[in-house]
Design a protein around this motif. Structure first.
Motif, PDB file in Angstrom:
ATOM      1  N   SER A  50       1.418  -3.198 -22.459  1.00 21.63           N
ATOM      2  CA  SER A  50       1.150  -4.327 -21.576  1.00 21.63           C
ATOM      3  C   SER A  50       0.101  -3.937 -20.538  1.00 21.63           C
ATOM      4  O   SER A  50      -0.136  -2.758 -20.274  1.00 21.63           O
ATOM      5  N   LYS A  51      -0.509  -4.940 -19.945  1.00 21.24           N
ATOM      6  CA  LYS A  51      -1.519  -4.722 -18.912  1.00 21.24           C
ATOM      7  C   LYS A  51      -1.070  -5.421 -17.640  1.00 21.24           C
ATOM      8  O   LYS A  51      -0.795  -6.621 -17.635  1.00 21.24           O
ATOM      9  N   SER A  52      -1.000  -4.666 -16.552  1.00 20.50           N
ATOM     10  CA  SER A  52      -0.575  -5.218 -15.267  1.00 20.50           C
ATOM     11  C   SER A  52      -1.798  -5.712 -14.491  1.00 20.50           C
ATOM     12  O   SER A  52      -2.723  -4.933 -14.235  1.00 20.50           O
ATOM     13  N   LEU A 105       5.051  -3.409 -11.922  1.00 18.57           N
ATOM     14  CA  LEU A 105       5.841  -3.527 -13.140  1.00 18.57           C
ATOM     15  C   LEU A 105       6.537  -4.883 -13.190  1.00 18.57           C
ATOM     16  O   LEU A 105       7.052  -5.364 -12.172  1.00 18.57           O
ATOM     17  N   ARG A 106       6.559  -5.466 -14.385  1.00 17.28           N
ATOM     18  CA  ARG A 106       7.185  -6.774 -14.580  1.00 17.28           C
ATOM     19  C   ARG A 106       8.184  -6.735 -15.728  1.00 17.28           C
ATOM     20  O   ARG A 106       8.081  -5.890 -16.616  1.00 17.28           O
ATOM     21  N   ASP A 116       7.390  -6.202 -19.806  1.00 17.24           N
ATOM     22  CA  ASP A 116       6.286  -5.271 -20.048  1.00 17.24           C
ATOM     23  C   ASP A 116       6.693  -4.216 -21.074  1.00 17.24           C
ATOM     24  O   ASP A 116       7.840  -3.772 -21.125  1.00 17.24           O
ATOM     25  N   VAL A 118       6.095  -0.408 -22.018  1.00 17.27           N
ATOM     26  CA  VAL A 118       5.670   0.774 -21.274  1.00 17.27           C
ATOM     27  C   VAL A 118       6.026   2.039 -22.057  1.00 17.27           C
ATOM     28  O   VAL A 118       6.817   2.012 -23.004  1.00 17.27           O
ATOM     29  N   ASP A 156      10.829 -13.471 -17.783  1.00 19.10           N
ATOM     30  CA  ASP A 156       9.750 -12.542 -18.088  1.00 19.10           C
ATOM     31  C   ASP A 156       8.567 -12.807 -17.169  1.00 19.10           C
ATOM     32  O   ASP A 156       8.209 -13.952 -16.900  1.00 19.10           O
ATOM     33  N   MET A 165       1.428   2.307 -18.317  1.00 17.46           N
ATOM     34  CA  MET A 165       0.861   1.126 -18.967  1.00 17.46           C
ATOM     35  C   MET A 165      -0.525   0.892 -18.402  1.00 17.46           C
ATOM     36  O   MET A 165      -0.977   1.602 -17.503  1.00 17.46           O
ATOM     37  N   SER A 210      -3.359  -0.815 -16.219  1.00 19.30           N
ATOM     38  CA  SER A 210      -3.409  -1.488 -14.932  1.00 19.30           C
ATOM     39  C   SER A 210      -4.839  -1.912 -14.646  1.00 19.30           C
ATOM     40  O   SER A 210      -5.765  -1.092 -14.697  1.00 19.30           O
TER      41      SER A 210
END
Length: 296
Positions: A63-65, A70-71, A74, A76, A133, A263, A265
């Motif tokens: 995933s890309k933040s 962090l969500r 995601d 990771v 989510d 992940m 960013s």
């Protein structure tokens, strides 16, 4: 003239068969026939292991933040900070006979493979349906760490109090495994890396790619990398991972408990490319800004 054989003269040639030659020929033919049938149907152990390895090692996208936090939802990687080794599912060759995906229960280890794949990627999931989510993961908030669907098997990171029957094989510490069903024993939370800021950081969003502590909610033990306990796997030599909080004389966690959730960013990519702005002077300002965004 004497008909007795002379010394050193062979009385039979290599074409003469002796012993149970007929049974030996039949057994060899049956063995070759069984081998060819298993190879054509893909039932050989080496074929199953190869197919499983190709499946669980298939590259995936993390995933890309967009803001460096962090969500929930995601994907990771869990990386030990000091050794740069990643948390991975331990795959045994004989498990290839059961299914082409990870099976429960599955042990956890830390190895050198850091390319994202089904074996070492985890999804951060909320513990209740009220957590959507995309919502930020905050410090001290319980969540699940689940493997991917498909080859990952959708298994949850699990731990429970150590007993004589259930403990790590080499260190005899609290065992960490992957199981099929979520429960109170599969709940984890993130603690602030700095013990001096742990209380005031509670409720603030967690930054990605930063040192953190991953704490088991039920037993209050932190995830730990056991550098002195290693073993051979089909992917090379890897290290044991357990749940154990290790403290120094100042009651601060040792490097064995230091992990990061890795992940992509957007903020870090911009800063590394030279186009990013200056970082905020206070980490709490960033967290407060993120909470305001959630409120909007």
């Amino acid at each position: 003239m004497s008909s007795a054989p002379q010394a050193g003269v062979r009385t039979y040639n290599p074409s003469v068969r002796i012993g149970n030659w007929n049974e030996d020929v039949s057994l060899e033919e049956d063995t070759i026939k069984d081998y060819l049938e298993q190879r054509s149907s893909g039932q050989l152990l080496v074929q199953k292991v190869h197919a499983l390895s190709e499946t669980i090692l298939k590259p995936i996208e993390l995933s890309k933040s967009p803001d460096g936090f962090l969500r929930h939802g995601d994907i990771v990687l869990l990386q030990h900070v000091a050794t740069l080794k990643g948390l991975s599912a331990e795959v045994k060759p004989l498990d290839a006979y059961q299914s082409p995906c990870l099976q429960s229960p599955c042990n956890i280890s830390a190895g050198d493979i850091m390319e994202p794949c089904a074996r070492n990627a985890f999804v951060v999931m909320g513990c209740d349906e009220r957590t959507p989510d995309g919502a930020h993961v905050v410090y001290n908030q319980p969540f699940y760490l689940r493997t991917l669907s498909g080859a990952g098997g959708e298994l949850y990171l699990h731990s429970e109090a150590v007993t004589f029957q259930k403990c790590a094989k080499k260190s005899r510490e609290q065992l960490v495994t992957l199981v099929k069903e979520p429960s109170v024993e599969t709940r984890w939370k993130v603690l602030c890396f700095n013990p001096m800021e742990r209380m005031e950081s509670e409720g603030y969003p967690v930054k990605v790619n930063q040192p953190i502590l991953i704490n088991h909610c039920l037993t209050n033990k932190c995830l730990a990398f056991m550098e002195e306990f290693s073993f051979k796997t089909m992917f090379g030599r890897e290290h044991e991972v357990v749940a154990k909080t290790m403290l120094d004389p100042h009651k601060a966690e040792l490097p064995a408990n230091h992990f990061r959730m890795t992940m992509h960013s957007v903020n870090e990519e911009e800063e590394s490319g030279g186009g990013g702005g200056e970082r905020s002077a206070s980490g709490h300002d960033d967290r407060a800004r993120s909470r305001e965004d959630d409120g909007e």
